[in-house]
Motif scaffolding. Structure first.
Motif, mmCIF file in Angstrom:
data_model
loop_
_atom_site.group_PDB
_atom_site.id
_atom_site.type_symbol
_atom_site.label_atom_id
_atom_site.label_comp_id
_atom_site.label_asym_id
_atom_site.label_seq_id
_atom_site.Cartn_x
_atom_site.Cartn_y
_atom_site.Cartn_z
ATOM 1 N N HIS A 1 0.834 -1.202 0.000
ATOM 2 C CA HIS A 1 0.000 0.000 0.000
ATOM 3 C C HIS A 1 0.861 1.241 0.000
ATOM 4 O O HIS A 1 1.957 1.252 0.553
ATOM 5 N N ALA A 2 0.372 2.279 -0.642
ATOM 6 C CA ALA A 2 1.096 3.553 -0.648
ATOM 7 C C ALA A 2 1.209 4.076 0.777
ATOM 8 O O ALA A 2 0.308 3.882 1.587
ATOM 9 N N PRO A 3 2.357 4.693 1.084
ATOM 10 C CA PRO A 3 2.522 5.200 2.456
ATOM 11 C C PRO A 3 1.468 6.238 2.791
ATOM 12 O O PRO A 3 1.023 6.980 1.921
ATOM 13 N N ARG A 4 1.077 6.207 3.986
ATOM 14 C CA ARG A 4 0.031 7.141 4.431
ATOM 15 C C ARG A 4 0.633 8.523 4.572
ATOM 16 O O ARG A 4 1.576 8.727 5.338
ATOM 17 N N PRO A 5 0.099 9.479 3.794
ATOM 18 C CA PRO A 5 0.672 10.828 3.840
ATOM 19 C C PRO A 5 0.260 11.548 5.125
ATOM 20 O O PRO A 5 -0.710 11.173 5.774
ATOM 21 N N PRO A 6 1.002 12.579 5.481
ATOM 22 C CA PRO A 6 0.575 13.388 6.638
ATOM 23 C C PRO A 6 -0.708 14.144 6.313
ATOM 24 O O PRO A 6 -1.058 14.321 5.152
ATOM 25 N N GLY A 7 -1.429 14.561 7.321
ATOM 26 C CA GLY A 7 -2.704 15.235 7.109
ATOM 27 C C GLY A 7 -2.555 16.537 6.343
ATOM 28 O O GLY A 7 -1.619 17.301 6.568
ATOM 29 N N ARG A 8 -3.482 16.774 5.403
ATOM 30 C CA ARG A 8 -3.492 17.980 4.590
ATOM 31 C C ARG A 8 -4.905 18.557 4.558
ATOM 32 O O ARG A 8 -5.895 17.898 4.896
ATOM 33 N N ARG A 9 -4.953 19.840 4.114
ATOM 34 C CA ARG A 9 -6.260 20.453 3.925
ATOM 35 C C ARG A 9 -6.744 20.088 2.517
ATOM 36 O O ARG A 9 -6.094 20.418 1.516
ATOM 37 N N VAL A 10 -7.924 19.416 2.435
ATOM 38 C CA VAL A 10 -8.439 18.912 1.154
ATOM 39 C C VAL A 10 -9.860 19.444 0.935
ATOM 40 O O VAL A 10 -10.697 19.324 1.845
ATOM 41 N N LEU A 11 -10.096 20.028 -0.246
ATOM 42 C CA LEU A 11 -11.425 20.522 -0.626
ATOM 43 C C LEU A 11 -11.991 19.608 -1.707
ATOM 44 O O LEU A 11 -11.319 19.300 -2.696
ATOM 45 N N VAL A 12 -13.258 19.154 -1.513
ATOM 46 C CA VAL A 12 -13.966 18.342 -2.507
ATOM 47 C C VAL A 12 -15.100 19.183 -3.092
ATOM 48 O O VAL A 12 -15.981 19.633 -2.337
ATOM 49 N N VAL A 13 -15.093 19.404 -4.427
ATOM 50 C CA VAL A 13 -16.149 20.182 -5.104
ATOM 51 C C VAL A 13 -16.863 19.243 -6.065
ATOM 52 O O VAL A 13 -16.287 18.810 -7.071
ATOM 53 N N ASP A 14 -18.132 18.904 -5.746
ATOM 54 C CA ASP A 14 -18.900 17.955 -6.567
ATOM 55 C C ASP A 14 -20.378 18.232 -6.351
ATOM 56 O O ASP A 14 -20.820 18.386 -5.202
ATOM 57 N N ASP A 15 -21.152 18.332 -7.447
ATOM 58 C CA ASP A 15 -22.580 18.592 -7.297
ATOM 59 C C ASP A 15 -23.331 17.355 -6.829
ATOM 60 O O ASP A 15 -24.495 17.447 -6.440
ATOM 61 N N ASN A 16 -22.701 16.174 -6.867
ATOM 62 C CA ASN A 16 -23.290 14.956 -6.294
ATOM 63 C C ASN A 16 -23.007 14.988 -4.804
ATOM 64 O O ASN A 16 -21.878 14.721 -4.342
ATOM 65 N N VAL A 17 -24.020 15.348 -4.039
ATOM 66 C CA VAL A 17 -23.832 15.566 -2.598
ATOM 67 C C VAL A 17 -23.300 14.311 -1.924
ATOM 68 O O VAL A 17 -22.321 14.357 -1.146
ATOM 69 N N ASP A 18 -23.916 13.153 -2.183
ATOM 70 C CA ASP A 18 -23.469 11.918 -1.540
ATOM 71 C C ASP A 18 -22.048 11.584 -1.930
ATOM 72 O O ASP A 18 -21.230 11.152 -1.099
ATOM 73 N N GLY A 19 -21.729 11.777 -3.223
ATOM 74 C CA GLY A 19 -20.380 11.482 -3.673
ATOM 75 C C GLY A 19 -19.366 12.374 -2.998
ATOM 76 O O GLY A 19 -18.290 11.922 -2.582
ATOM 77 N N ALA A 20 -19.670 13.681 -2.913
ATOM 78 C CA ALA A 20 -18.735 14.615 -2.277
ATOM 79 C C ALA A 20 -18.567 14.313 -0.795
ATOM 80 O O ALA A 20 -17.442 14.273 -0.266
ATOM 81 N N GLU A 21 -19.668 14.087 -0.082
ATOM 82 C CA GLU A 21 -19.611 13.825 1.355
ATOM 83 C C GLU A 21 -18.864 12.533 1.652
ATOM 84 O O GLU A 21 -18.045 12.455 2.583
#
Length: 914
Positions: A785-805
């Motif tokens: 498995h790819a190494p687990r990266p340190p925590g970052r600020r991530v923004l998800v923009v998607d009009d599919n509410v369930d998909g984005a959440e």
């Protein structure tokens, strides 16, 4: 109008125009006004019935002339002419018939029906139309005069016969003292009185024709003048008691004597001879001369009179005009050959020689006019005989200008040549049948269908061509039906051509003659073999498409039920319980199944549109097999199957795309696992045969029926290898295998002994060349498995509410801070407020697309330089290039896999923050 002409002094000619075409009526008016200085008053009607009413009901009497179109909406000239015939058998006014059909046979027909002249629209000019109208009026007037005189002649036929019987001189003896006269038998016959007895002189006077009586009385009184010689002579008519009128030549001699010292008439002798025959002959001669003059001047033809040696004696005025000869004087007495070029002199001499012996000679020749205008002529040279002894005394030459006809014939020949070229180069078979069912026309296409040359087919029936009897019956019945019904008919049939049996469809069309009868039947026959096969293929494709859509709906619904049930289990069970773990694993499997379905569909679409690019490298076949087995092992184990893998120990290298070749073998393994009952056996073997790598995937499954073996690699084709089809499938897996192998230069085939006896799929790939074999580059992923990266600020923009959440929740489980936006403006606001380091951005946002949002982020220097990841359902190389051009760093296709997101974040972890 000519200069100096007083137009008011020219009488107005009323001309009726019966013509349904406004353009033709305008042309008639224009030509008449151009061709004459006369004033015209035109009356125009469009139908034959209206024309008849206008002529018969004209308040000012019949018109000067009627110009009548031959073909009218309610009939033709042959129906109009009888309606305007008067009681004397002559039309009530002159009639000129116009015809748009260049058929000279119409002329005698309309003239016999009562018309005075006819002219064709195609050769109609101002001069010819004006001349036709004027000549028609002259002929009508002359004919009427001749008829009137003919009537008088008919009334005197009985007297003429009597005069023949008693031909001779009649003598009347006059006694002026007793005022009596005695007639001999001849005179009695001439006057219609009693012979040999004294009759009062008044009886003789009573026989005198009223029109002649005054002159006769004057001459009688003059002859009785004592100072005169007592003679007189004259020609006059008498009306006998039977009502007959005779012409007499009389001569009278009076004898004078002394009576009471005064000289007075005593006796007289009047000799009379019947000259009725001579008078009639003179009148007929004058009429004949006038008729001949009218014919000579009234025809548009050039009429020449020659002596028997071929010298010119006379030429009519229209002929001089047609030949553009200004003065006939210098030509009179010259040989006719003077008018012809030298190469025609021998033909001219033959014509003169033939006509001089009484044989009419006809020929056609080209000769320019005197002013050099090119003209073609139809020339007839005939003999003029002495009516007494029958000897040839003159030669009559009638030359008709046929230039327009020649040009029309040349145009027609060219048109026929063009039509023949067109007909012979059309793929359809063209045939024309007469009423005896003979081929009167065929084009070259018939040779390809029958193997017979056109010359062998023309003039023969289908039966004479030995066409199969049942096909002859079919064709003959169809053609006769068109002749009888006058309507189109279609015909479908099969014919054994030199290239083999072919399917044809024929359309039979009636061709009508001038009388509206079906004269011919035209057949247009088309080879529809390929079209029929295409229709069948399209029908089959449509059927398979419908089956595919139904199967796709079924396959997409199948995973939804366990996923929904798993969610319910997870809601109702404690966190971390075995039921939750089992439900999650089940949901992951079903979701993976749905993703594979979508991926297969996308792969087929990209391959068909040529958008798949192979990432070729030198591969060990063992590596391809290992990847495929790893992917398919869960499905194989789920079915409780035994999988045997046998790979040759010798190195086997191929030039290909590892992912795509592994996809080929995994599809074959998955296919075997799906169609093998639980607990079956699957065997994969790989080895070398010649210069090819051969890989077999065999199973002990349900097998394939012989009729389905050729179709297993067709798109949307499903082999119904089990009655319940419990394993499902979209029918695209094997098609995808075939296309991917074609891209690698390989092949795949299927074998099966039959249903229930298993099947074997054989893949063949070309071995890589010996000098190109080398170890492949190390894989970027080693299975960990790819190494687990340190925590970052991530923004998800998607009009599919369930998909984005759900994506944001997953990222938070990996230790990242996430935020969600559902449209472009909200995403831009979140970028300013949240200052994300990574943005997962959907392309298909409402209103403002993901491309536009990315462009604004990159263009705004006040915003942080975040890593932009495109999320979309489209994953072709073209789509990836478009996202890169918009400013994206990565391109992921939906649904987003956890491992793909982890790899991007792992890469980002190696980029210094800020």
């Amino acid at each position: 109008m000519k200069p100096g002409t007083n137009r008011s002094a020219v009488p107005v000619w009323r001309v009726f125009i019966i013509e349904d075409s406004p353009e033709d009526r305008d042309e008639i008016r224009r030509l008449l006004l151009k061709g004459s200085d006369r004033q015209y008053q035109f009356v125009e009607v469009e139908t034959g019935a209206a024309g008849v009413r206008a002529i018969l009901d004209a308040s000012s009497g019949p018109p000067y002339c009627v110009v009548l179109d031959y073909a009218l909406p309610d009939g033709d000239a042959m129906e109009v002419l009888p309606a305007v015939i008067g009681p004397d058998g002559l039309t009530v006014c002159p009639v000129v018939v116009l015809t748009g059909v260049a058929d000279m046979r119409l002329g005698p027909t309309v003239l016999r029906a009562g018309a005075q002249d006819f002219i064709g629209k195609s050769w109609m000019t101002a001069e010819s139309l004006t001349r036709a109208v004027e000549n028609a009026a002259e002929r009508w007037a002359m004919t009427r005069e001749i008829q009137a005189r003919r009537t008088a002649l008919q009334l005197s036929e009985a007297q003429l016969q009597l005069a023949v019987e008693v031909a001779g001189l009649g003598v009347n003896r006059i006694d002026y003292r007793t005022h009596t006269v005695v007639l001999d038998s001849v005179a009695a016959a001439l006057f219609g009185l009693q012979a040999g007895v004294p009759l009062p002189r008044s009886v003789i006077h009573a026989t005198l024709h009223p029109d002649d009586k005054a002159e006769i009385v004057r001459l009688m009184h003059q002859s009785l003048d004592p100072n005169g010689d007592g003679t007189f002579s004259m020609e006059h008519r008498v009306i006998r008691r039977d009502g007959s009128t005779r012409w007499l030549y009389v001569k009278k001699q009076v004898a004078f004597g002394e009576v009471g010292g005064t000289r007075r008439p005593v006796t007289g002798v009047l000799a009379a001879v019947d000259i009725t025959d001579r008078k009639v002959a003179d009148e007929q001669l004058r009429a004949s001369e006038e008729f001949n003059r009218s014919l000579m001047c009234g025809t548009a033809d050039c009429v020449k009179v020659l002596d028997t040696d071929g010298r010119l004696l006379h030429m009519n005025v229209p002929g001089l005009c047609t030949l553009e000869i200004d003065d006939f004087g210098p030509l009179c007495g010259q040989p006719w050959t003077t008018l012809w070029p030298a190469h025609m002199h021998s033909e001219i001499q033959r014509a003169i020689t033939s006509a001089s012996t009484g044989i009419t000679h006809v020929f056609q020749a080209f000769r320019p006019t005197a002013k050099g205008r090119p003209r073609w002529w139809d020339v007839a040279v005939s003999a003029v005989r002495n009516p007494v002894n029958g000897q040839v005394v003159r030669l009559l030459v009638v030359s008709r200008d046929i230039t327009n006809r020649k040009q029309a014939e040349a145009t027609l020949v060219a048109r026929e040549r063009e039509l023949r070229t067109l007909a012979d180069n059309t793929p359809d078979i063209l045939t024309r049948f007469d009423r005896d069912l003979r081929h009167v026309f065929v084009n070259a296409a018939i040779e390809r269908a029958t193997g017979r040359p056109v010359a062998d087919i023309l003039g023969k029936t289908n039966r004479e061509l030995e066409m199969p009897a049942d096909l002859c019956d079919q064709w003959d019945a169809a053609v006769r039906n068109v002749f009888d019904a006058g309507q189109n008919k279609s015909l479908d049939f099969t014919y054994d051509t030199p290239a083999g049996p072919r399917l044809f469809t024929a359309r039979l069309v009636p061709e009508f003659d001038a009388d509206g009868r079906v004269e011919f039947v035209l057949g247009v026959t088309t080879d529809v073999t390929e079209r029929k096969h295409l229709e069948e293929a399209l029908h089959d494709a449509a059927r398979r498409k419908d089956e595919f859509l139904a199967t796709l709906a079924h396959e997409l619904r199948n995973p939804l039920a366990p996923i929904r049930n798993g969610l319910q289990v997870m809601r109702m069970s404690p966190a971390g319980s075995p039921a939750v773990v089992k439900a999650r694993e089940m949901m992951e499997r079903q979701l993976g199944h749905m993703v594979r379905l979508v991926d297969d569909l996308m792969d087929v679409s990209r391959i068909n549109s040529g958008k798949v690019e192979l990432k070729r490298e030198k591969l060990q076949v063992r590596a391809v097999v290992d990847h495929a087995v790893e992917v398919s092992r869960p499905l194989v184990e789920a079915g409780g199957h035994t999988l045997t893998v046998t790979v040759s120990d010798e190195p086997m290298w191929v030039d290909g795309d590892l992912t795509r070749l592994a996809q080929v073998l995994s599809n074959l393994l998955n296919n075997a696992a799906k169609y093998t009952p639980n607990g079956g056996h699957i065997a994969l073997s790989a080895g070398v045969e010649g210069d090819e790598v051969v890989i077999d995937v065999a199973d002990t499954g349900t097998g394939i029926s012989p009729d389905m073996l050729p179709k297993v690699f067709d798109l949307f084709s499903q082999v119904d290898r089990t009655l319940d089809r419990a394993q499902g499938g979209l029918g695209i897996g094997l098609s995808l295998v075939n296309k991917l192998l074609e891209m690698h230069g390989g092949t795949v085939t299927a074998q099966s002994p039959g249903l229930g006896l298993g099947s074997t799929f054989t893949v063949r790939l070309p071995l890589a060349a010996a000098d190109e074999r080398h170890e492949p580059a190390a894989a970027s992923a080693n299975g960990t498995h790819a190494p687990r990266p340190p925590g970052r600020r991530v923004l998800v923009v998607d009009d599919n509410v369930d998909g984005a959440e759900s994506l944001a929740m997953m990222l938070e489980l990996f230790g990242h801070a996430s935020r969600v936006a559902h449209d472009g403006p909200a995403g831009l606001s979140a970028v300013r407020e949240f200052q994300p380091e990574v943005v997962f951005l959907d392309i298909g946002l409402p209103g403002m697309s993901g491309y536009e949002v990315a462009g604004r982020i990159r263009a705004d220097a006040t915003l942080p330089g975040a890593i932009l990841v495109a999320m979309t359902g489209w994953g072709s190389e073209q789509d990836k290039q478009k996202s890169r051009a918009a400013g994206f760093d990565f391109h992921l296709t939906k649904p987003i896999e956890v491992q793909a997101a982890q790899e991007i974040l792992a890469r980002f972890s190696r980029i210094p923050a800020g």
